[in-house]
Design a protein around this motif. Structure first.
Motif, PDB file in Angstrom:
ATOM      1  N   LEU A   1       0.818  -1.212   0.000  1.00 35.86           N
ATOM      2  CA  LEU A   1       0.000   0.000   0.000  1.00 35.86           C
ATOM      3  C   LEU A   1       0.854   1.264   0.000  1.00 35.86           C
ATOM      4  O   LEU A   1       0.487   2.264  -0.612  1.00 35.86           O
ATOM      5  CB  LEU A   1      -0.958   0.002   1.190  1.00 35.86           C
TER       6      LEU A   1
ATOM      7  N   HIS B   1      -5.981   5.179  -4.441  1.00 33.31           N
ATOM      8  CA  HIS B   1      -6.468   6.057  -3.382  1.00 33.31           C
ATOM      9  C   HIS B   1      -7.402   5.315  -2.433  1.00 33.31           C
ATOM     10  O   HIS B   1      -8.001   4.303  -2.776  1.00 33.31           O
ATOM     11  CB  HIS B   1      -7.152   7.277  -4.008  1.00 33.31           C
ATOM     12  N   ASN B   2      -7.512   5.859  -1.233  1.00 34.19           N
ATOM     13  CA  ASN B   2      -8.345   5.231  -0.209  1.00 34.19           C
ATOM     14  C   ASN B   2      -9.775   5.042  -0.681  1.00 34.19           C
ATOM     15  O   ASN B   2     -10.387   4.008  -0.417  1.00 34.19           O
ATOM     16  CB  ASN B   2      -8.295   6.026   1.089  1.00 34.19           C
TER      17      ASN B   2
ATOM     18  N   ASP C   1     -10.814   4.511  -3.640  1.00 36.29           N
ATOM     19  CA  ASP C   1     -10.833   3.363  -4.560  1.00 36.29           C
ATOM     20  C   ASP C   1     -10.821   2.049  -3.780  1.00 36.29           C
ATOM     21  O   ASP C   1     -11.557   1.117  -4.100  1.00 36.29           O
ATOM     22  CB  ASP C   1      -9.633   3.413  -5.514  1.00 36.29           C
ATOM     23  N   LEU C   2      -9.967   1.990  -2.759  1.00 44.06           N
ATOM     24  CA  LEU C   2      -9.919   0.791  -1.918  1.00 44.06           C
ATOM     25  C   LEU C   2     -11.263   0.557  -1.231  1.00 44.06           C
ATOM     26  O   LEU C   2     -11.757  -0.570  -1.183  1.00 44.06           O
ATOM     27  CB  LEU C   2      -8.812   0.924  -0.868  1.00 44.06           C
ATOM     28  N   MET C   3     -11.851   1.625  -0.704  1.00 44.61           N
ATOM     29  CA  MET C   3     -13.140   1.501  -0.024  1.00 44.61           C
ATOM     30  C   MET C   3     -14.213   1.012  -0.984  1.00 44.61           C
ATOM     31  O   MET C   3     -15.020   0.143  -0.637  1.00 44.61           O
ATOM     32  CB  MET C   3     -13.559   2.843   0.583  1.00 44.61           C
TER      33      MET C   3
ATOM     34  N   CYS D   1      -9.725   0.600   3.724  1.00 47.82           N
ATOM     35  CA  CYS D   1      -8.651   1.416   3.155  1.00 47.82           C
ATOM     36  C   CYS D   1      -7.501   1.488   4.158  1.00 47.82           C
ATOM     37  O   CYS D   1      -7.520   0.822   5.192  1.00 47.82           O
ATOM     38  CB  CYS D   1      -9.164   2.811   2.815  1.00 47.82           C
ATOM     39  N   ARG D   2      -6.532   2.308   3.855  1.00 48.40           N
ATOM     40  CA  ARG D   2      -5.380   2.471   4.741  1.00 48.40           C
ATOM     41  C   ARG D   2      -5.809   2.958   6.123  1.00 48.40           C
ATOM     42  O   ARG D   2      -5.262   2.522   7.137  1.00 48.40           O
ATOM     43  CB  ARG D   2      -4.384   3.458   4.125  1.00 48.40           C
TER      44      ARG D   2
ATOM     45  N   CYS E   1      -8.683   2.420   7.610  1.00 48.57           N
ATOM     46  CA  CYS E   1      -9.298   1.286   8.310  1.00 48.57           C
ATOM     47  C   CYS E   1      -8.212   0.390   8.900  1.00 48.57           C
ATOM     48  O   CYS E   1      -8.296  -0.028  10.063  1.00 48.57           O
ATOM     49  CB  CYS E   1     -10.162   0.465   7.359  1.00 48.57           C
TER      50      CYS E   1
ATOM     51  N   GLN F   1      -2.668  12.396  -2.168  1.00 47.42           N
ATOM     52  CA  GLN F   1      -4.129  12.340  -2.243  1.00 47.42           C
ATOM     53  C   GLN F   1      -4.681  13.397  -3.186  1.00 47.42           C
ATOM     54  O   GLN F   1      -4.282  14.557  -3.129  1.00 47.42           O
ATOM     55  CB  GLN F   1      -4.735  12.511  -0.852  1.00 47.42           C
TER      56      GLN F   1
END
Length: 102
Positions: A24, A31-32, A34-36, A42-43, A45, A83
């Motif tokens: 990561l 981006h977070n 996108d992960l979510m 995400c990072r 979390c 970001q």
């Protein structure tokens, strides 16, 4: 299935966590949000879960400290370097897919 000792399990889980965190850190293009939208975490979390584990073990770890462990730098520095503002499609997808965990 191979039987693992509790120690082996802990060591392998820790190694997998370190590898995920390193991955990561290297993938700043992901981006977070996108992960979510794709994975439901995400990072942030991950850093919250790390902090929760510390708290359960009786260790007082701040939110900023746990984020720095995951991001590899202070969170504000990472945000300033990597970001970007989420676009309307990302925000709409997040509203639909928002995970229940906090």
């Amino acid at each position: 299935m191979t039987e693992l000792s509790r120690q082996q399990q802990t060591e392998f889980e820790a190694a997998a966590f370190r590898r995920l965190v390193q991955h990561l850190r290297e993938r700043t293009d992901v981006h977070n949000i996108d992960l979510m939208n794709l994975a439901g975490f995400c990072r942030n979390c991950l850093s919250n879960w790390y902090r929760d584990a510390a708290t359960e073990a009786g260790v007082d770890l701040s939110k900023d400290a746990s984020r720095e462990i995951v991001y590899g730098m202070p969170y504000d520095d990472w945000k300033n370097l990597h970001q970007k503002e989420a676009d309307s499609a990302q925000k709409a997808a997040f509203d639909v897919n928002k995970p229940a965990h906090g």
